[in-house]
Design a protein around this motif. Structure first.
Motif, mmCIF file in Angstrom:
data_model
loop_
_atom_site.group_PDB
_atom_site.id
_atom_site.type_symbol
_atom_site.label_atom_id
_atom_site.label_comp_id
_atom_site.label_asym_id
_atom_site.label_seq_id
_atom_site.Cartn_x
_atom_site.Cartn_y
_atom_site.Cartn_z
ATOM 1 N N ALA A 48 1.602 9.526 -4.462
ATOM 2 C CA ALA A 48 0.388 10.307 -4.643
ATOM 3 C C ALA A 48 0.268 11.457 -3.646
ATOM 4 O O ALA A 48 -0.801 11.921 -3.353
ATOM 5 C CB ALA A 48 -0.827 9.402 -4.542
ATOM 6 N N VAL B 122 2.439 1.843 -3.353
ATOM 7 C CA VAL B 122 1.482 2.278 -4.361
ATOM 8 C C VAL B 122 1.092 3.739 -4.153
ATOM 9 O O VAL B 122 0.972 4.509 -5.087
ATOM 10 C CB VAL B 122 0.232 1.382 -4.334
ATOM 11 C CG1 VAL B 122 -0.863 1.964 -5.220
ATOM 12 C CG2 VAL B 122 0.589 -0.018 -4.801
ATOM 13 N N PHE B 123 0.899 4.111 -2.893
ATOM 14 C CA PHE B 123 0.376 5.451 -2.642
ATOM 15 C C PHE B 123 1.453 6.477 -2.342
ATOM 16 O O PHE B 123 1.158 7.655 -2.219
ATOM 17 C CB PHE B 123 -0.616 5.410 -1.482
ATOM 18 C CG PHE B 123 -1.767 4.511 -1.769
ATOM 19 C CD1 PHE B 123 -2.465 4.647 -2.964
ATOM 20 C CD2 PHE B 123 -2.161 3.532 -0.871
ATOM 21 C CE1 PHE B 123 -3.521 3.822 -3.250
ATOM 22 C CE2 PHE B 123 -3.220 2.703 -1.158
ATOM 23 C CZ PHE B 123 -3.899 2.845 -2.351
ATOM 24 N N PHE C 218 0.836 -1.197 0.000
ATOM 25 C CA PHE C 218 0.000 0.000 0.000
ATOM 26 C C PHE C 218 0.874 1.251 0.000
ATOM 27 O O PHE C 218 0.671 2.179 -0.763
ATOM 28 C CB PHE C 218 -0.883 0.033 1.252
ATOM 29 C CG PHE C 218 -2.237 -0.526 1.015
ATOM 30 C CD1 PHE C 218 -2.487 -1.856 1.252
ATOM 31 C CD2 PHE C 218 -3.255 0.281 0.542
ATOM 32 C CE1 PHE C 218 -3.741 -2.373 1.021
ATOM 33 C CE2 PHE C 218 -4.503 -0.234 0.323
ATOM 34 C CZ PHE C 218 -4.748 -1.562 0.569
#
Lengths: 309, 334
Positions: A20, A16-17, A13
């Motif tokens: 961002a 992936v983030f 997680f």
């Protein structure tokens, strides 16, 4: 082992983030259910390219055909507080746009349709496209001949096209519209158009009694072409025009038969124009033009991207 | 070697029991905390949480009633297209100037009729639920397309009052000069949840359904009217699907022959996620609620964090697999 897999999941997680993280650049959300369609893809890619140049953060949200989900995702990006929302869906099907307006977030339409909630919609001008193809027919016939029209008045964007073509034919004294046909569109529009055209061909057996077929979109034009070829009357010089320049129509135009012309919407241009409108809005300009039209192109065998013969 | 394994298996059993009951819930809370940390200002806001409940309300209605058929061990693939069909029925009836109440009633009756058709095919004719409801899925979808002529019904057909109701809510409090409302759709979903919970957990009917799900043959021998009860479960699911279709159409002021089609897979996924939370692995409607919320929170949170939509779908699938895997591993260990 379970603990380990939980840790791995959390790490995944984080990876992936991680990228961002929030930045100061304007964040624009593009919401559409239609990203799988080529036209939408061209628009969105052009918009992304323009936005990348301007340094905006763009998140593209594709609900894969799920129109109800568009509404939920619009709510989400409103909550998230994006700087602008771009939609490619009929605004009347997205009541959540009212929440965007309430939150002071501008909504831009990318070939979306007009609504009070949409600040600016960028699209192609249906009147213009009909004018160009109807004029093409008049010019090809040197202003004299018998024309079959295919239209569809229950659907406003197509009805617009028909009304303009009728005006142009009506304004040319020696052009006679012998039929105005609304094909049954539930089969996609080709099969019924073909059947209707076959009936007209049978009713007008003398060569030269039909000079042209003007269709408000490509499918009826393709149906008419099939009927003419099946009746063995492709040598009579019947001129066919459509609108949209879909791949099947392009193929027919490239084949050099009766289907001579169609109109291509400039989807790439629409995407770029949306970015331009947003830039002006972000710069503090008041946008007064609720609809902006992207230019369209008449496609004939001369300029169609035909595969090398 | 054997002793070693026995030693190691002791804590695993405790872990297993713990994870079996709370694994999905803990995962759900972790995901919530994660989104909260990523979007502290917006994700945990009252407004966003209420938005999520509204966004999942229609899925909830379908998933709660889907739980009932799944208790018996069946499932219903036709719920999505039944929702689409019901929406089309409401749209067409309003278009032809019928009263709103009549339109909704006819749509619900269509849902019940579809449920009876499914139930007869499965409980009486003996067709496998997968095959029977796959076939009726196609039938309902075809009916929706043919009734509407493949067209979308939208605009003035839908009375403003209906659309405003479906998008409105009961004012709760005023925060930062914005009125926070409990969405009407959330309340409708909660009512359905309460009814299904009562029926499944508090009635003889519900206990019989769990008995059938546990052992159909034994239930039949014990005098339970297995066929009739199975048929009834499909009627409940059909009613739920058509209610969802009515609500969806009202909310979007649009009836489209494929509008509700996407509901089916998520509803089944929600029930499966919920099943991971019960001791025996059977569907419990409160578990389904967690499943529904999980799906809603993932979609909402991923969008806010700005995860690519395609990656979102992969991650959602991975999370479902992870949840079900953890639960089945822990069950096997115990």
């Amino acid at each position: 082992m379970l603990r380990r897999s939980l840790i791995i999941a959390v790490l995944l997680f984080a990876v992936v983030f991680g990228g961002a993280a929030a930045q100061d650049a304007p964040t624009i959300a593009v919401v559409t259910p239609y990203l799988a369609q080529p036209g939408t893809q061209f628009m969105v890619e052009a918009f992304q390219a323009a936005a990348a140049e301007k340094g905006w953060n763009v998140s593209v949200i594709d609900t894969a055909g799920d129109v109800p989900a568009v509404n939920a995702r619009i709510q989400d990006v409103v909550t998230q507080g994006v700087d602008a929302i771009v939609i490619n869906v009929d605004p009347s099907q997205a009541p959540a746009l009212a929440e965007a307006v309430e939150a002071g977030i501008p909504v831009f339409g990318m070939d979306a349709g007009s609504a009070p909630e949409v600040l600016v919609n960028v699209t192609s001008n249906g009147y213009e496209m009909a004018a160009v193809t109807a004029t093409y027919v008049v010019d090809r016939l040197n202003g004299a001949g018998r024309v079959v029209m295919f239209g569809f008045n229950p659907y406003p964007p197509v009805q617009k096209r028909g009304v303009i073509a009728e005006a142009i034919f009506g304004n040319t004294p020696d052009i006679e519209v012998i039929e105005f046909i609304e094909p049954d569109v539930t089969d996609g529009g080709i099969a019924d158009s073909r059947a209707r055209m076959e009936a007209i061909l049978a009713a007008n057996p003398e060569p030269g009694s039909i000079s042209a077929v003007w269709a408000a979109w490509d499918q009826p034009a393709l149906g008419a072409l099939q009927a003419i070829e099946a009746a063995g009357r492709e040598g009579e010089g019947i001129v066919i025009t459509g609108i949209d320049a879909n791949p099947q129509a392009l193929e027919a135009i490239c084949a050099g038969g009766n289907f001579e012309a169609s109109i291509a919407q400039d989807f790439t241009g629409i995407g770029g124009l949306v970015a331009e409108q947003i830039e002006r809005y972000l710069a503090g300009e008041t946008l007064t033009q609720a609809v902006v039209y992207a230019p369209t192109t008449l496609i004939t065998a001369a300029n169609a991207a035909c595969p090398a013969q | 070697m054997l002793a070693d394994r026995a030693q190691r298996s002791r804590p695993a059993v405790n872990w297993g029991r713990f994870l079996r009951s709370f694994g999905t819930l803990i995962g759900f809370l972790l995901i919530v905390v994660f989104f909260w940390s990523q979007r502290p200002a917006t994700f945990m806001s009252v407004r966003n949480l209420l938005n999520i409940t509204q966004q999942v309300s229609i899925l909830g209605i379908v998933a709660f009633t889907m739980t009932v058929v799944m208790v018996v061990g069946d499932f219903d693939l036709s719920v999505g297209t039944m929702a689409s069909l019901s929406g089309i029925i409401v749209g067409l009836m309003l278009q032809n100037d019928h009263a709103l109440g009549t339109a909704i009633l006819v749509a619900l009756l269509a849902g019940a009729a579809g449920g009876i058709l499914n139930g007869v095919l499965i409980a009486y004719v003996g067709i496998l639920p997968f095959v029977a409801t796959l076939a009726t899925l196609t039938v309902f979808s075809g009916a929706a397309s043919s009734l509407s002529g493949g067209r979308t019904i939208f605009g003035q057909v839908f009375p403003d009052g209906l659309v405003d109701f479906a998008n409105g809510g009961i004012p709760l409090l005023t925060l930062n000069e914005q009125v926070v409302r409990i969405p009407h759709l959330t309340l409708i979903a909660l009512i359905v949840l309460a009814v299904v919970w009562f029926v499944l957990e508090q009635t003889v009917f519900g206990r019989r359904l769990y008995a059938i799900g546990g052992n159909m043959e034994a239930s039949r021998l014990a005098g339970v009217r297995v066929r009739f009860l199975r048929l009834l479960t499909f009627v409940i699911t059909g009613l739920g699907a058509s209610l969802a279709g009515v609500v969806l159409t009202s909310q979007l002021a649009t009836a489209n022959p494929t509008l509700g089609d996407g509901l089916m897979l998520n509803a089944i996924a929600a029930v499966f996620l919920g099943m991971t939370m019960s001791q025996e692995g059977e569907p419990r409607v409160l578990g389904t609620l967690v499943g529904v919320l999980l799906i809603g929170v993932l979609a909402n949170g991923f969008t806010q964090v700005g995860v690519d939509t395609y990656v979102q779908r992969i991650l959602t699938g991975v999370i479902i697999i992870a949840s079900v895997t953890l639960s089945s591993i822990s069950r096997r260990r115990s």
